[in-house]
Design an enzyme around this catalytic site. Structure first.
Site, short mmCIF file in Angstrom:
data_model
loop_
_atom_site.label_atom_id
_atom_site.label_comp_id
_atom_site.label_asym_id
_atom_site.label_seq_id
_atom_site.Cartn_x
_atom_site.Cartn_y
_atom_site.Cartn_z
N ARG A 178 -0.89 -1.36 3.60
CA ARG A 178 -2.11 -2.18 3.50
C ARG A 178 -2.96 -2.05 4.76
O ARG A 178 -3.58 -3.03 5.20
CB ARG A 178 -1.79 -3.65 3.24
CG ARG A 178 -1.22 -3.91 1.85
CD ARG A 178 -1.36 -5.39 1.47
NE ARG A 178 -0.39 -5.72 0.44
CZ ARG A 178 0.57 -6.64 0.56
NH1 ARG A 178 0.68 -7.33 1.68
NH2 ARG A 178 1.40 -6.88 -0.42
N TYR A 185 6.02 -6.86 -13.52
CA TYR A 185 4.68 -7.39 -13.71
C TYR A 185 4.32 -7.45 -15.19
O TYR A 185 3.78 -8.46 -15.68
CB TYR A 185 3.65 -6.51 -12.99
CG TYR A 185 3.37 -6.90 -11.57
CD1 TYR A 185 2.63 -8.03 -11.27
CD2 TYR A 185 3.82 -6.12 -10.51
CE1 TYR A 185 2.35 -8.38 -9.95
CE2 TYR A 185 3.55 -6.46 -9.19
CZ TYR A 185 2.81 -7.59 -8.92
OH TYR A 185 2.54 -7.94 -7.62
N ASP A 222 -4.27 0.35 -6.35
CA ASP A 222 -3.35 -0.75 -6.59
C ASP A 222 -2.25 -0.23 -7.49
O ASP A 222 -2.46 0.77 -8.22
CB ASP A 222 -4.07 -1.94 -7.23
CG ASP A 222 -3.19 -3.18 -7.29
OD1 ASP A 222 -3.13 -3.92 -6.29
OD2 ASP A 222 -2.52 -3.40 -8.32
N ARG A 282 -8.12 -6.69 3.30
CA ARG A 282 -8.92 -7.89 3.57
C ARG A 282 -8.84 -8.41 4.99
O ARG A 282 -9.59 -9.31 5.34
CB ARG A 282 -8.56 -8.99 2.58
CG ARG A 282 -7.09 -9.28 2.48
CD ARG A 282 -6.79 -10.20 1.32
NE ARG A 282 -5.35 -10.26 1.08
CZ ARG A 282 -4.79 -11.14 0.28
NH1 ARG A 282 -5.54 -12.02 -0.35
NH2 ARG A 282 -3.50 -11.13 0.09
N ARG A 323 -16.18 -6.50 -0.39
CA ARG A 323 -15.69 -7.36 -1.47
C ARG A 323 -16.69 -8.45 -1.86
O ARG A 323 -16.60 -9.01 -2.94
CB ARG A 323 -14.36 -8.00 -1.07
CG ARG A 323 -13.15 -7.09 -1.22
CD ARG A 323 -12.92 -6.64 -2.67
NE ARG A 323 -12.94 -7.75 -3.61
CZ ARG A 323 -11.90 -8.55 -3.86
NH1 ARG A 323 -10.76 -8.34 -3.23
NH2 ARG A 323 -12.00 -9.52 -4.72
#
Length: 360
Positions: A38, A165, A87, A42, A51
């Protein structure tokens, strides 16, 4: 006059002999290579600005934007590898699973898998048709990375993490539905995992063919299982995915969290580099593997929110544990956390290089 060589003019050996790829092959390096899971995201102001204009799936599915986010940390720090911005969940969409990222909740699956009919209805698409945006983003990122001599990593979620998931419908703590299906209906579980291993393997292979220099298989949730369950229900399918990806002839990193009790099984499933989280000392983890392999890890991501003196101390301890052993790639034990100070990341990368520098 611009004297930067074009990507086409950059000799292939330049990137192949980079610190990162040499470490993947357990060859001597002039300093320990660093990249961070990562590393784009963010915690960076540039990403947050993007974003405000685009939802995350739009960024992932717009090759120019995904390539731009990939490059943001490369421009900010002296990193030794880039990882394509994507992702782990979009491969599920091509199989017929409805995915949405909901603000404040994260990923939500609107049609979770719960029975054999749901599994039988899943497609096994060609990644060039279902995920062309990531493959194109790889090509675009290479145009900026090649002149810098920096390799690019492609990645995918592993079959178990994707299955979890898809079955749970989103994040989970106990994995009641996923483990329940695994324990109560093994034939249906294996059918699901067979389909997912094909999707994952061919997606990784397509990324290598698009230009990724290395691949990482993320099994973020596999630590929820016992070693016995991993051996019976997961290992054959992760191994199959890796065998497909091997056709790309690039190094493969195999990473899972909370897996210190089954690193030997992770290694048996495959990978040139085994990723290690912070729940085990790195030298102990390396010694537990059955044959020589490269190892990646393993600073606790929370450390990067601490004062620099603490970051330096903990980083030094990790590096001292594996000093002089070829094949170490420095990384966190999981992804960078939101709120991580930019300056701490910059100092960490530079410190690892300076502390491990040798004259070859």
């Amino acid at each position: 006059m611009n004297t930067t060589p074009s990507p086409a003019a950059m000799p292939a050996t330049t990137i192949n002999e980079s610190r990162f790829l040499r470490a993947c092959r357990r060859l001597p390096v002039d300093a320990t290579p660093v990249w961070l899971m990562r590393q784009a995201g963010r915690y960076m102001e540039e990403y947050r600005a993007l974003r405000t204009k685009h939802p995350i799936l739009d960024i992932i599915k717009t090759p120019e934007l995904a390539a731009e986010v990939t490059m943001q940390p490369i421009r900010a720090y002296n990193l030794d590898a880039a990882i394509i911005f994507a992702d782990i969940l979009p491969p599920l969409e091509g199989m017929g699973i409805s995915l949405e990222f909901v603000k404040g909740e994260g990923p939500v699956i609107h049609n979770p898998i719960r029975n054999r009919a749901d599994v039988e209805a899943l497609h096994v698409p060609d990644p060039r048709e279902s995920l062309p945006f990531t493959l194109e983003a790889i090509k675009l990122a290479r145009q900026e990375l090649d002149p810098r001599g920096i390799p690019l990593i492609g990645f995918s979620g592993a079959p178990f993490t994707l299955a979890s998931y898809a079955i749970e419908g989103g994040s989970s703590k106990a994995y009641l539905h996923a483990k329940g299906l695994m324990m109560s209906d093994a034939p249906t579980w294996h059918l699901l995992m067979e389909k997912l291993s094909e999707v994952v393997g061919h997606y990784l292979l397509a990324q290598a063919q698009a230009g990724a220099h290395a691949l990482q298989l993320f099994d973020s949730w596999v630590g929820a299982l016992s070693p016995a369950d991993y051996r019976e229900y997961i290992l054959p399918h992760s191994k199959h995915a890796i065998e497909i990806a091997r056709q790309g002839n690039v190094p493969i990193i195999h990473f899972g969290t909370n897996t210190s009790g089954m690193l030997d099984l992770i290694q048996e499933a495959g990978g040139d580099v085994i990723g290690v989280d912070w729940h085990i000392d790195l030298d102990r983890a390396w010694d537990s593997l059955k044959q020589e392999t490269a190892v990646q890890g393993n600073l606790d991501p929370v450390t990067l929110l601490a004062p620099w003196s603490e970051i330096e101390k903990r980083t030094r301890e990790i590096l001292d544990r594996v000093k002089g052993r070829p094949g170490h790639i420095f990384n966190l034990g999981h992804g960078i956390l939101p709120g991580t100070p930019i300056e701490n990341v910059r100092q960490l990368v530079d410190f690892v290089h300076d502390y491990t520098a040798v004259q070859l």
